[in-house]
Design a protein around this motif. Structure first.
Motif, PDB file in Angstrom:
ATOM      1  N   GLU A   1      -1.680   0.880  -9.779  1.00  0.00           N
ATOM      2  CA  GLU A   1      -3.061   0.955  -9.271  1.00  0.00           C
ATOM      3  C   GLU A   1      -3.785   2.150  -9.906  1.00  0.00           C
ATOM      4  O   GLU A   1      -4.955   2.062 -10.305  1.00  0.00           O
ATOM      5  CB  GLU A   1      -3.000   1.127  -7.745  1.00  0.00           C
ATOM      6  CG  GLU A   1      -4.326   0.982  -7.068  1.00  0.00           C
ATOM      7  CD  GLU A   1      -4.211   1.199  -5.559  1.00  0.00           C
ATOM      8  OE1 GLU A   1      -3.085   1.340  -5.043  1.00  0.00           O
ATOM      9  OE2 GLU A   1      -5.269   1.247  -4.916  1.00  0.00           O
ATOM     10  N   LEU A   2      -3.074   3.262 -10.022  1.00  0.00           N
ATOM     11  CA  LEU A   2      -3.659   4.471 -10.628  1.00  0.00           C
ATOM     12  C   LEU A   2      -4.014   4.228 -12.090  1.00  0.00           C
ATOM     13  O   LEU A   2      -5.102   4.588 -12.549  1.00  0.00           O
ATOM     14  CB  LEU A   2      -2.665   5.637 -10.489  1.00  0.00           C
ATOM     15  CG  LEU A   2      -3.028   6.956 -11.160  1.00  0.00           C
ATOM     16  CD1 LEU A   2      -4.367   7.477 -10.668  1.00  0.00           C
ATOM     17  CD2 LEU A   2      -1.930   8.001 -10.901  1.00  0.00           C
ATOM     18  N   MET A   3      -3.103   3.593 -12.818  1.00  0.00           N
ATOM     19  CA  MET A   3      -3.361   3.331 -14.238  1.00  0.00           C
ATOM     20  C   MET A   3      -4.567   2.412 -14.413  1.00  0.00           C
ATOM     21  O   MET A   3      -5.431   2.654 -15.270  1.00  0.00           O
ATOM     22  CB  MET A   3      -2.114   2.692 -14.872  1.00  0.00           C
ATOM     23  CG  MET A   3      -2.175   2.537 -16.371  1.00  0.00           C
ATOM     24  SD  MET A   3      -1.834   4.087 -17.196  1.00  0.00           S
ATOM     25  CE  MET A   3      -3.382   4.522 -17.911  1.00  0.00           C
ATOM     26  N   LEU A   4      -4.628   1.355 -13.604  1.00  0.00           N
ATOM     27  CA  LEU A   4      -5.765   0.425 -13.686  1.00  0.00           C
ATOM     28  C   LEU A   4      -7.070   1.166 -13.436  1.00  0.00           C
ATOM     29  O   LEU A   4      -8.074   0.955 -14.132  1.00  0.00           O
ATOM     30  CB  LEU A   4      -5.607  -0.691 -12.636  1.00  0.00           C
ATOM     31  CG  LEU A   4      -4.512  -1.724 -12.902  1.00  0.00           C
ATOM     32  CD1 LEU A   4      -4.235  -2.524 -11.635  1.00  0.00           C
ATOM     33  CD2 LEU A   4      -4.925  -2.664 -14.042  1.00  0.00           C
TER      34      LEU A   4
ATOM     35  N   VAL B   1      -7.313   7.690  -8.379  1.00  0.00           N
ATOM     36  CA  VAL B   1      -7.301   7.145  -7.013  1.00  0.00           C
ATOM     37  C   VAL B   1      -5.940   7.484  -6.399  1.00  0.00           C
ATOM     38  O   VAL B   1      -4.916   7.376  -7.064  1.00  0.00           O
ATOM     39  CB  VAL B   1      -7.574   5.617  -7.033  1.00  0.00           C
ATOM     40  CG1 VAL B   1      -6.540   4.860  -7.858  1.00  0.00           C
ATOM     41  CG2 VAL B   1      -7.645   5.028  -5.659  1.00  0.00           C
ATOM     42  N   GLY B   2      -5.972   7.950  -5.154  1.00  0.00           N
ATOM     43  CA  GLY B   2      -4.726   8.346  -4.504  1.00  0.00           C
ATOM     44  C   GLY B   2      -4.083   7.198  -3.745  1.00  0.00           C
ATOM     45  O   GLY B   2      -4.667   6.129  -3.588  1.00  0.00           O
ATOM     46  N   MET B   3      -2.875   7.457  -3.282  1.00  0.00           N
ATOM     47  CA  MET B   3      -2.183   6.504  -2.415  1.00  0.00           C
ATOM     48  C   MET B   3      -2.327   7.011  -0.985  1.00  0.00           C
ATOM     49  O   MET B   3      -2.268   8.226  -0.769  1.00  0.00           O
ATOM     50  CB  MET B   3      -0.698   6.427  -2.792  1.00  0.00           C
ATOM     51  CG  MET B   3       0.114   5.468  -1.935  1.00  0.00           C
ATOM     52  SD  MET B   3       1.784   5.149  -2.575  1.00  0.00           S
ATOM     53  CE  MET B   3       2.638   6.637  -2.095  1.00  0.00           C
TER      54      MET B   3
ATOM     55  N   PHE C   1       5.034   9.558 -13.235  1.00  0.00           N
ATOM     56  CA  PHE C   1       5.611  10.616 -12.405  1.00  0.00           C
ATOM     57  C   PHE C   1       4.744  11.005 -11.212  1.00  0.00           C
ATOM     58  O   PHE C   1       5.239  11.530 -10.220  1.00  0.00           O
ATOM     59  CB  PHE C   1       5.883  11.871 -13.261  1.00  0.00           C
ATOM     60  CG  PHE C   1       7.349  12.057 -13.539  1.00  0.00           C
ATOM     61  CD1 PHE C   1       8.028  11.171 -14.372  1.00  0.00           C
ATOM     62  CD2 PHE C   1       8.074  13.086 -12.959  1.00  0.00           C
ATOM     63  CE1 PHE C   1       9.386  11.308 -14.619  1.00  0.00           C
ATOM     64  CE2 PHE C   1       9.435  13.239 -13.188  1.00  0.00           C
ATOM     65  CZ  PHE C   1      10.090  12.348 -14.019  1.00  0.00           C
ATOM     66  N   TYR C   2       3.437  10.788 -11.338  1.00  0.00           N
ATOM     67  CA  TYR C   2       2.510  11.383 -10.366  1.00  0.00           C
ATOM     68  C   TYR C   2       2.860  11.051  -8.903  1.00  0.00           C
ATOM     69  O   TYR C   2       3.028  11.938  -8.068  1.00  0.00           O
ATOM     70  CB  TYR C   2       1.052  10.971 -10.674  1.00  0.00           C
ATOM     71  CG  TYR C   2       0.148  11.409  -9.545  1.00  0.00           C
ATOM     72  CD1 TYR C   2      -0.300  12.727  -9.459  1.00  0.00           C
ATOM     73  CD2 TYR C   2      -0.179  10.541  -8.505  1.00  0.00           C
ATOM     74  CE1 TYR C   2      -1.057  13.162  -8.377  1.00  0.00           C
ATOM     75  CE2 TYR C   2      -0.938  10.967  -7.431  1.00  0.00           C
ATOM     76  CZ  TYR C   2      -1.373  12.273  -7.375  1.00  0.00           C
ATOM     77  OH  TYR C   2      -2.104  12.696  -6.297  1.00  0.00           O
ATOM     78  N   THR C   3       2.942   9.758  -8.579  1.00  0.00           N
ATOM     79  CA  THR C   3       2.911   9.356  -7.167  1.00  0.00           C
ATOM     80  C   THR C   3       4.095   9.916  -6.367  1.00  0.00           C
ATOM     81  O   THR C   3       3.912  10.495  -5.287  1.00  0.00           O
ATOM     82  CB  THR C   3       2.877   7.822  -7.054  1.00  0.00           C
ATOM     83  OG1 THR C   3       1.869   7.332  -7.932  1.00  0.00           O
ATOM     84  CG2 THR C   3       2.568   7.388  -5.629  1.00  0.00           C
TER      85      THR C   3
ATOM     86  N   PRO D   1       0.790  -1.249   0.000  1.00  0.00           N
ATOM     87  CA  PRO D   1       0.000   0.000   0.000  1.00  0.00           C
ATOM     88  C   PRO D   1       0.816   1.289   0.000  1.00  0.00           C
ATOM     89  O   PRO D   1       0.371   2.280  -0.566  1.00  0.00           O
ATOM     90  CB  PRO D   1      -0.829  -0.108   1.287  1.00  0.00           C
ATOM     91  CG  PRO D   1      -0.889  -1.572   1.576  1.00  0.00           C
ATOM     92  CD  PRO D   1       0.384  -2.166   1.066  1.00  0.00           C
ATOM     93  N   LEU D   2       1.992   1.317   0.610  1.00  0.00           N
ATOM     94  CA  LEU D   2       2.765   2.564   0.649  1.00  0.00           C
ATOM     95  C   LEU D   2       3.864   2.607  -0.415  1.00  0.00           C
ATOM     96  O   LEU D   2       4.716   3.494  -0.395  1.00  0.00           O
ATOM     97  CB  LEU D   2       3.387   2.766   2.038  1.00  0.00           C
ATOM     98  CG  LEU D   2       2.392   3.036   3.163  1.00  0.00           C
ATOM     99  CD1 LEU D   2       3.121   3.152   4.505  1.00  0.00           C
ATOM    100  CD2 LEU D   2       1.569   4.301   2.907  1.00  0.00           C
TER     101      LEU D   2
END
Ligand SMILES: N[C@@H](CCC(=O)N[C@@H](CS)C(=O)NCC(=O)O)C(=O)O
Length: 210
Positions: free
Chosen positions: A21-24, A198-200, A164-166, A12-13
């Protein structure tokens, strides 16, 4: 027939796991998150090495029997397989421009903001002064790029932005402030406004350190 859930082996972190996870989620694909407990060394277990990733790292996906490792490789696969041409250009120049940022995500982003955060959130032994300095050199460059285009490659989001986002969004957890980078902050907001974003989870450790 509905699409079977894509299994995502991650933590998760882990920013690399979140990238996938974001791409999915942006692609609206059903997925199942399978926890690989990095703190227990589960990514180095013989079964994981033999069947999922011989490098002993997350993320890994299993798309109905197709097993793929490495976050950027997975983004390329998902964009080509499910992206309808929206996330990865099909022309050679456009592809090369995206690849340039994927290389920077595995290079400067990993050695900068990701490394600085790793020290705080996971207690890894990192030269934090050097990692923070590399982070600001990179963020300055990214801020300049984003003063010329809405996304890293042109006016539409691509897998370069997802890659790049996360680690940029979570850079403050590694004591890398985004205060001096207004274009970067506006770009983060543009990504967060995309349908399916969706965020982390924020690290409690990182929040205290911020
Ligand atoms: N190049 C890899 C890097 C992945 C990576 O560094 N994963 C970290 C979590 S963020 C990991 O599995 N660390 C466990 C370890 O080093 O044993 C990718 O993009 O997937």
């Amino acid at each position: 027939m509905s699409q079977p859930a894509i299994k995502l082996y991650g933590f998760p972190l882990s920013g690399h796991s979140h990238r996938v996870e974001l791409m999915l989620s942006l692609l609206g694909l059903p997925s199942e998150f399978i926890l690989v407990d990095l703190k227990q060394g589960a990514q180095k277990a013989p079964d994981f090495i033999a069947h999922l990733n011989r490098f002993g790292l997350v993320p890994v996906i299993d798309d109905n029997g197709t097993v793929l490792a490495d976050s950027n490789a997975i983004l390329v696969y998902l964009a080509n397989q499910y992206g309808n041409g929206q996330w990865l250009p099909s022309d050679p120049v456009g592809q090369a421009r995206v690849q340039r940022w994927l290389s920077a995500a595995a290079g400067q982003l990993h050695a900068g903001p990701a490394a600085a955060r790793l020290a705080v959130v996971f207690g890894a032994e990192v030269d934090t002064v050097a990692a923070i300095s590399r982070s600001h050199a990179l963020l300055k460059l990214v801020d300049e790029q984003l003063s010329q285009s809405r996304f890293l490659v042109g006016e539409q989001p691509s897998i370069a932005d997802v890659a790049f986002y996360t680690y940029v969004a979570h850079a403050p957890e590694g004591n890398v402030s985004l205060a001096d980078y207004p274009q970067v902050r506006a770009w983060l907001a543009r990504i967060e406004a995309l349908p399916g974003f969706v965020g982390m989870p924020r690290s409690a450790v990182g929040l205290q350190a911020k």
